[in-house]
Design a protein around this motif. Structure first.
Motif, PDB file in Angstrom:
ATOM      1  N   MET A 179       0.831  -1.194   0.000  1.00 18.18           N
ATOM      2  CA  MET A 179       0.000   0.000   0.000  1.00 18.18           C
ATOM      3  C   MET A 179       0.873   1.254   0.000  1.00 18.18           C
ATOM      4  N   ALA A 180       1.935   1.226   0.821  1.00 20.03           N
ATOM      5  CA  ALA A 180       2.830   2.381   0.887  1.00 20.03           C
ATOM      6  C   ALA A 180       3.466   2.635  -0.473  1.00 20.03           C
ATOM      7  N   TYR A 181       3.847   1.546  -1.143  1.00 17.32           N
ATOM      8  CA  TYR A 181       4.490   1.698  -2.442  1.00 17.32           C
ATOM      9  C   TYR A 181       3.499   2.206  -3.493  1.00 17.32           C
ATOM     10  N   ILE A 182       2.377   1.518  -3.594  1.00 17.38           N
ATOM     11  CA  ILE A 182       1.392   1.873  -4.624  1.00 17.38           C
ATOM     12  C   ILE A 182       0.892   3.304  -4.434  1.00 17.38           C
ATOM     13  N   SER A 183       0.696   3.703  -3.170  1.00 18.35           N
ATOM     14  CA  SER A 183       0.145   5.041  -2.959  1.00 18.35           C
ATOM     15  C   SER A 183       1.180   6.118  -3.278  1.00 18.35           C
ATOM     16  N   SER A 184       2.424   5.739  -3.438  1.00 21.69           N
ATOM     17  CA  SER A 184       3.424   6.748  -3.786  1.00 21.69           C
ATOM     18  C   SER A 184       3.546   6.922  -5.301  1.00 21.69           C
ATOM     19  N   LEU A 185       2.798   6.140  -6.066  1.00 19.05           N
ATOM     20  CA  LEU A 185       2.899   6.207  -7.526  1.00 19.05           C
ATOM     21  C   LEU A 185       1.863   7.167  -8.089  1.00 19.05           C
ATOM     22  N   ARG A 186       2.252   7.903  -9.097  1.00 19.82           N
ATOM     23  CA  ARG A 186       1.280   8.779  -9.729  1.00 19.82           C
ATOM     24  C   ARG A 186       0.272   7.962 -10.526  1.00 19.82           C
ATOM     25  N   ASP A 187       0.775   6.947 -11.203  1.00 19.55           N
ATOM     26  CA  ASP A 187      -0.123   6.162 -12.035  1.00 19.55           C
ATOM     27  C   ASP A 187       0.323   4.708 -12.005  1.00 19.55           C
ATOM     28  N   GLU A 188      -0.641   3.827 -12.115  1.00 19.13           N
ATOM     29  CA  GLU A 188      -0.318   2.408 -12.128  1.00 19.13           C
ATOM     30  C   GLU A 188      -0.061   1.992 -13.563  1.00 19.13           C
ATOM     31  N   LYS A 189       1.166   1.576 -13.843  1.00 21.60           N
ATOM     32  CA  LYS A 189       1.452   1.115 -15.199  1.00 21.60           C
ATOM     33  C   LYS A 189       2.031  -0.290 -15.106  1.00 21.60           C
ATOM     34  N   GLY A 190       1.182  -1.203 -14.723  1.00 23.83           N
ATOM     35  CA  GLY A 190       1.648  -2.572 -14.594  1.00 23.83           C
ATOM     36  C   GLY A 190       2.412  -2.840 -13.314  1.00 23.83           C
ATOM     37  N   HIS A 191       2.469  -1.849 -12.412  1.00 25.71           N
ATOM     38  CA  HIS A 191       3.198  -2.081 -11.166  1.00 25.71           C
ATOM     39  C   HIS A 191       2.534  -3.148 -10.312  1.00 25.71           C
ATOM     40  N   ALA A 192       1.202  -3.139 -10.315  1.00 23.33           N
ATOM     41  CA  ALA A 192       0.496  -4.145  -9.527  1.00 23.33           C
ATOM     42  C   ALA A 192       0.848  -5.538 -10.041  1.00 23.33           C
ATOM     43  N   ALA A 193       0.936  -5.659 -11.345  1.00 20.77           N
ATOM     44  CA  ALA A 193       1.284  -6.958 -11.924  1.00 20.77           C
ATOM     45  C   ALA A 193       2.715  -7.343 -11.560  1.00 20.77           C
ATOM     46  N   ILE A 194       3.608  -6.343 -11.562  1.00 18.55           N
ATOM     47  CA  ILE A 194       4.996  -6.625 -11.187  1.00 18.55           C
ATOM     48  C   ILE A 194       5.063  -7.103  -9.745  1.00 18.55           C
ATOM     49  N   ILE A 195       4.345  -6.397  -8.866  1.00 21.81           N
ATOM     50  CA  ILE A 195       4.330  -6.799  -7.457  1.00 21.81           C
ATOM     51  C   ILE A 195       3.781  -8.211  -7.329  1.00 21.81           C
ATOM     52  N   GLN A 196       2.693  -8.456  -8.048  1.00 20.54           N
ATOM     53  CA  GLN A 196       2.061  -9.764  -8.008  1.00 20.54           C
ATOM     54  C   GLN A 196       3.056 -10.857  -8.400  1.00 20.54           C
ATOM     55  N   ARG A 197       3.791 -10.607  -9.480  1.00 26.97           N
ATOM     56  CA  ARG A 197       4.645 -11.665 -10.027  1.00 26.97           C
ATOM     57  C   ARG A 197       6.015 -11.746  -9.369  1.00 26.97           C
ATOM     58  N   PHE A 198       6.563 -10.598  -8.996  1.00 22.30           N
ATOM     59  CA  PHE A 198       7.927 -10.599  -8.473  1.00 22.30           C
ATOM     60  C   PHE A 198       7.980 -10.642  -6.946  1.00 22.30           C
ATOM     61  N   VAL A 199       6.900 -10.246  -6.295  1.00 20.08           N
ATOM     62  CA  VAL A 199       6.921 -10.206  -4.841  1.00 20.08           C
ATOM     63  C   VAL A 199       5.960 -11.228  -4.237  1.00 20.08           C
ATOM     64  N   ILE A 200       4.670 -11.066  -4.510  1.00 21.66           N
ATOM     65  CA  ILE A 200       3.698 -11.916  -3.826  1.00 21.66           C
ATOM     66  C   ILE A 200       3.857 -13.384  -4.218  1.00 21.66           C
ATOM     67  N   MET A 201       4.006 -13.616  -5.523  1.00 21.94           N
ATOM     68  CA  MET A 201       4.118 -14.999  -5.985  1.00 21.94           C
ATOM     69  C   MET A 201       5.294 -15.743  -5.334  1.00 21.94           C
ATOM     70  N   PRO A 202       6.520 -15.201  -5.404  1.00 23.29           N
ATOM     71  CA  PRO A 202       7.631 -15.899  -4.742  1.00 23.29           C
ATOM     72  C   PRO A 202       7.410 -16.041  -3.240  1.00 23.29           C
ATOM     73  N   LEU A 203       6.904 -14.980  -2.613  1.00 22.56           N
ATOM     74  CA  LEU A 203       6.696 -15.065  -1.165  1.00 22.56           C
ATOM     75  C   LEU A 203       5.681 -16.149  -0.826  1.00 22.56           C
ATOM     76  N   PHE A 204       4.707 -16.355  -1.739  1.00 21.70           N
ATOM     77  CA  PHE A 204       3.698 -17.388  -1.521  1.00 21.70           C
ATOM     78  C   PHE A 204       4.262 -18.772  -1.837  1.00 21.70           C
ATOM     79  N   LEU A 205       4.915 -18.896  -2.982  1.00 27.74           N
ATOM     80  CA  LEU A 205       5.360 -20.218  -3.421  1.00 27.74           C
ATOM     81  C   LEU A 205       6.494 -20.776  -2.558  1.00 27.74           C
TER      82      LEU A 205
END
Lengths: 582, 332
Positions: A179-205
């Motif tokens: 939330m802290a990261y996303i709220s610091s962005l002016r616009d979402e340009k695939g960042h959510a997808a990057i977080i999903q794939r590079f952060v959440i997915m590895p942390l989950f798997l």
């Protein structure tokens, strides 16, 4: 009592009240907007645990339970062992969604936070309100999940109810930094997808959800130690079946999660105050420097090479006439090349990330589950490794995911949010040009991802080169089938909430596709259901090729996809006007 | 039946060029709701034609039917002699569409927006490279050529949308509220650009609910309300026909406007031909006294001892025509 005494109009009373309870008002707003997709939430919370229990607990459990005993951990069965972890993981995954898109919606897409900013609410109250609101969702999800687990006898202690707290804590520890990261962005340009794939997915798997973390090699265990999901998983296991754990370790789990939540909360507060306070800061634009550099390069190139020239009138353009001239102008190329330009302009990392997911799945399950089973029986009577068994299947899953995402979410986004198709339809393009161009682009992207994944498979010796080539073509074929169906389904969609239901279809399809375990662990009735679903055919087709073992069923699988392409394509064509001319 | 067949037979004839747009009894229904209810109009080539009306009057729907992106429920339409429903791509190839909201491609740069849009028309890259330069100059965006769209201001985005719509050198330009939401300076820049296009022979069809814009840009216009045409003519002609030369605006305070209206009406009706009094419109915040000689009317009112809080004499505008025809103001 006159109206001026009424608390709602008395500004002093009112401001005192907002100062004290403001966050709750914002939380109410968050919950109300969540009600729009309340059906999806309730369904997901009930349906998801059942799916996971049936697929992983009972399906994979048959395979694992036959060879591995979990009593050392305090669990009676594999199902019991993974149940609390699945709860914690799914809540954490939900956090990955609730702290990305809705936050961006608040700052950018619908600017909801600026509405709240104009009232007496303070920026930290707005942030806290969102957190409280989505925490309610986590709590509800965990409550329903726990109830379902009890019903399946997967929990042995009433202390399991406390998992509602532990999993919510885990979700916040994952969610607040995001939330802290996303709220610091002016616009979402695939960042959510990057977080999903590079952060959440590895942390989950690599969080020891489906197997003890110690099954992994040391260097991958580190990811687990860092992952809030692992800590929440372990807490859940202590609560659910009393997994023997030292008290200090429990304290570490709680302390680690709490520390992240506290630090991240301060970061969130700070960003919200900067953006919604007097600063009126508009947020960071990551990659701005790179953009500027590129712009300078282009400017320089333009100045060096092109002297200004006046065009000599519009050249004549030949028109397609005859059949379907109203729908197809023979200019698919333009749509395709627009897509390529857009990909080139976007961050390269988004593009690369697409092939990461199957690699991560393969690493996690291949390395983590393998120690618990001695191998899978192959058709020729021999035994193959578990990694070899799931690798071709994961390629099919990845082809499906990519194609479905491109033909549903992406199409819907361009239809409703960016209105790209409306722009295209104001030119001489016809709807067929747009649809075929988009499908071609999805296949192009999927083709590159598949190539990357197959490269990994060949390099690790899980697949030999000749089948790999055939598998690459098959991946495109599978993607085409799903893209046609996806396009057709999207033409019936009206609201974003309906798009969420697509995910409700994809996850069970993956879980019940015989990707992670052979289909024969199930009774015949269930097998029929699985065999009716498209992904199973894709998975089996891939395995037929990978193991070079063809039969009559191979033809059935191919036929299934031919029908999908035909029916989906025909329906999409029939719905073309509904899709693009609305 | 006879009208429509006559239209069809006359449209492709070689002697007189087909009108840019020929619409007969257009109807568009969305379920129970009738957005357009029998509109008939014709736009000559090179003409600048306006569709005027409040929000929800059916202007945008009509535009979408012209642009071959919405089907008709009933009626005939020919754009450059072709039916948009039968020849969508070919009709759109002759049009430039400027929608109400800029729908620029945010994933592309300014220059790429123009070039890509041209590619959608099947235009060759060599032509587009030169054309893009020309249009960037036209839109005063040369210095922003390689910027991302999101870095542009509102006025720049609007100019880019217009420049982009010109990439195929359209015969007909459809502008849906071209200057709504722009500051006055940006509006004047835009009007200037549109005027130049008009001079160069492009047919303009625009919707607006700004009267000044219609007076600036339109040779001829129709006033639309509830999906039907209320009046048609040149801006000056419409004012002559439906309003007095001048208008007197009076404020008596919100509570008193209505009762004052009655008194003044009696007073001015008896005031004789000097004031050339027509009628009074009562708005919530003010009274509009329609009189050929508004000064005389004001004198008569003062002489009778009435003391309005404010008074203003001005010339009639299309806004008054609209008020007269529909009984409500344009921007509501």
């Amino acid at each position: 009592m006159t109206i001026a005494d009424y608390p709602a109009v008395n500004k002093d009373v009112l401001s005192r009240r907002v100062r004290r309870w403001g966050a709750l008002y914002q939380a109410e707003a968050t919950l109300r907007s969540m009600r729009a997709y309340g059906g999806v939430i309730l369904f997901a919370s009930t349906f998801q645990p059942i799916m996971y229990i049936l697929a992983m607990g009972l399906g994979l459990g048959v395979l694992v339970g036959a060879e591995t005993d979990f009593s050392a951990y305090g669990a009676d069965s594999y199902l019991m062992y993974i149940a609390p972890a699945i709860l914690a993981s799914t809540v954490a995954m939900t956090a990955g969604i609730e702290f990305t898109f809705p936050v961006m919606e608040g700052f950018k897409w619908r600017r909801k936070y600026y509405g709240a900013q104009a009232t007496a609410l303070t920026p930290p109250q707005i942030a806290l309100g969102h957190i409280l609101g989505v925490s309610c969702r986590f709590g509800l999800h965990a409550l329903i999940f726990t109830a379902v687990l009890f019903a399946f006898g997967a929990l042995s202690s009433p202390a399991a109810l406390l998992m509602i707290l532990s999993s919510t804590l885990g979700a916040l520890a994952i969610g607040l930094p995001i939330m802290a990261y996303i709220s610091s962005l002016r616009d979402e340009k695939g960042h959510a997808a990057i977080i999903q794939r590079f952060v959440i997915m590895p942390l989950f798997l690599f969080s020891g959800t489906f197997y003890p973390l110690t099954n992994l090699p040391q260097f991958l265990q580190v990811i687990g130690w860092v992952s809030p999901i692992w800590h929440a998983n372990e807490l859940g296991r202590v609560l659910a079946f009393g997994q023997p754990t030292d008290l200090w370790l429990v304290a570490v789990h709680i302390g680690y999660l709490s520390a992240i939540v506290v630090v991240a909360w301060f970061a969130v507060q700070r960003v919200f105050t900067r953006r919604l306070g007097y600063d009126e800061w508009r947020g960071r634009i990551p990659g701005l420097k790179a953009d500027q550099r590129r712009q300078e390069r282009q400017d320089a190139k333009a100045a060096a090479t092109e002297s200004y020239q006046r065009s000599e009138g519009v050249p004549p353009v030949a028109f397609r006439r005859g059949v379907g001239a109203n729908y197809y102008s023979g200019n698919i190329r333009a749509v395709f090349s627009r897509g390529l330009t857009a990909i080139r302009n976007n961050r390269g990392i988004i593009f690369i990330s697409g092939f990461l997911e199957p690699v991560l799945f393969l690493t996690s399950f291949g390395l983590g589950v393998s120690p618990m089973i001695s191998g899978i029986e192959a058709a020729d009577g021999g035994t193959i490794s578990y990694a070899m068994f799931i690798a071709p299947a994961l390629l099919a899953v990845s082809a499906m995911n990519g194609a479905v995402f491109d033909s549903t979410w992406n199409v819907f986004f361009k239809l409703k949010i960016t209105k790209l198709y409306r722009t295209m339809m104001s030119t001489s393009l016809g709807p067929v040009d747009v649809a075929v161009g988009e499908i071609a682009l999805a296949l192009f992207r999927g083709g590159i991802y598949a190539l990357g994944f197959l490269g990994v498979l060949v390099a690790t010796g899980l697949v030999t080169p000749l089948p790999a080539l055939l598998m690459w073509i098959t991946a495109l074929f599978i993607a085409l089938g799903f893209a046609c169906i996806g396009m057709a389904v999207t033409s019936f969609m009206k609201r974003f909430q309906q798009m969420d239901w697509m995910m409700m279809v994809l996850i069970p399809m993956f879980l019940f596709s015989a990707t992670l375990f052979p289909i024969d662990v199930y009774p015949t009735g269930v097998q029929w259901v699985i065999q009716a679903l498209p992904l199973w055919h894709g998975v089996e087709l891939m395995r037929d090729i990978a193991f070079w073992d063809f039969g009559a069923m191979t033809l059935v699988h191919i036929g299934y996809y031919l029908v999908m392409v035909g029916v989906g394509g025909a329906l999409a064509a029939y719905r073309m006007k509904a899709l693009f001319l609305r | 039946m006879s009208i429509s067949s006559a239209l069809e037979s006359s449209a492709p004839s070689d002697t007189a060029p087909a009108p840019a747009i020929d619409a007969t009894s257009l109807v568009k229904e969305y379920g129970d709701f009738t957005a357009v209810d029998g509109i008939t109009f014709s736009v000559r080539r090179g003409e600048s034609f306006g569709l005027l009306g409040p929000n929800g009057a059916g202007k945008s729907t009509t535009m979408r039917m012209i642009a071959a992106v919405a089907s008709r429920t009933e009626g005939q339409m020919l754009v450059a002699g072709l039916d948009p429903e039968q020849h969508g791509p070919e009709v759109r190839a002759r049009l430039g569409v400027i929608p109400q909201q800029d729908n620029l491609d945010e994933e592309l740069t300014v220059r790429e927006n123009i070039i890509m849009y041209g590619r959608y028309f099947g235009l060759p890259r060599r032509y587009l490279r030169a054309k893009a330069d020309e249009l960037l100059e036209f839109a005063q965006l040369e210095h922003k050529a390689n910027s991302r769209v999101e870095d542009l201001s509102g006025g720049m985005k609007r100019r880019l949308t217009i420049a982009r719509a010109l990439v195929n050198e359209p015969e007909v330009l459809l502008l849906d509220e071209p200057t709504t939401g722009l500051d006055p300076q940006a509006r004047h820049v835009l009007w200037d650009r549109l005027f130049r296009l008009k001079e160069s022979g492009t047919t303009l069809v625009l919707t607006t609910h700004h009267m000044d814009e219609a007076e600036q840009l339109c040779d001829r216009l129709v006033v639309v309300d509830h999906g039907a045409i209320m009046a048609e003519g040149t801006p000056a002609g419409l004012i002559r026909e439906h309003s007095t030369r001048e208008v007197l605006e009076l404020r008596f305070g919100t509570d008193r406007n209505a009762e004052q209206a009655k008194t003044l009406e009696e007073l001015l009706t008896g005031a004789g031909p000097d004031a050339d009094f027509s009628h009074i419109e009562v708005l919530p915040d003010r009274l509009l006294v329609y009189a050929g000689q508004a000064e005389s009317a004001l004198e008569a009112i003062h002489a009778a001892g009435h003391k309005p809080m404010t008074s203003l004499v001005r010339r009639s505008s299309l806004e008054d025509v609209f008020l007269r025809l529909t009984g409500r103001s344009l921007i509501d």
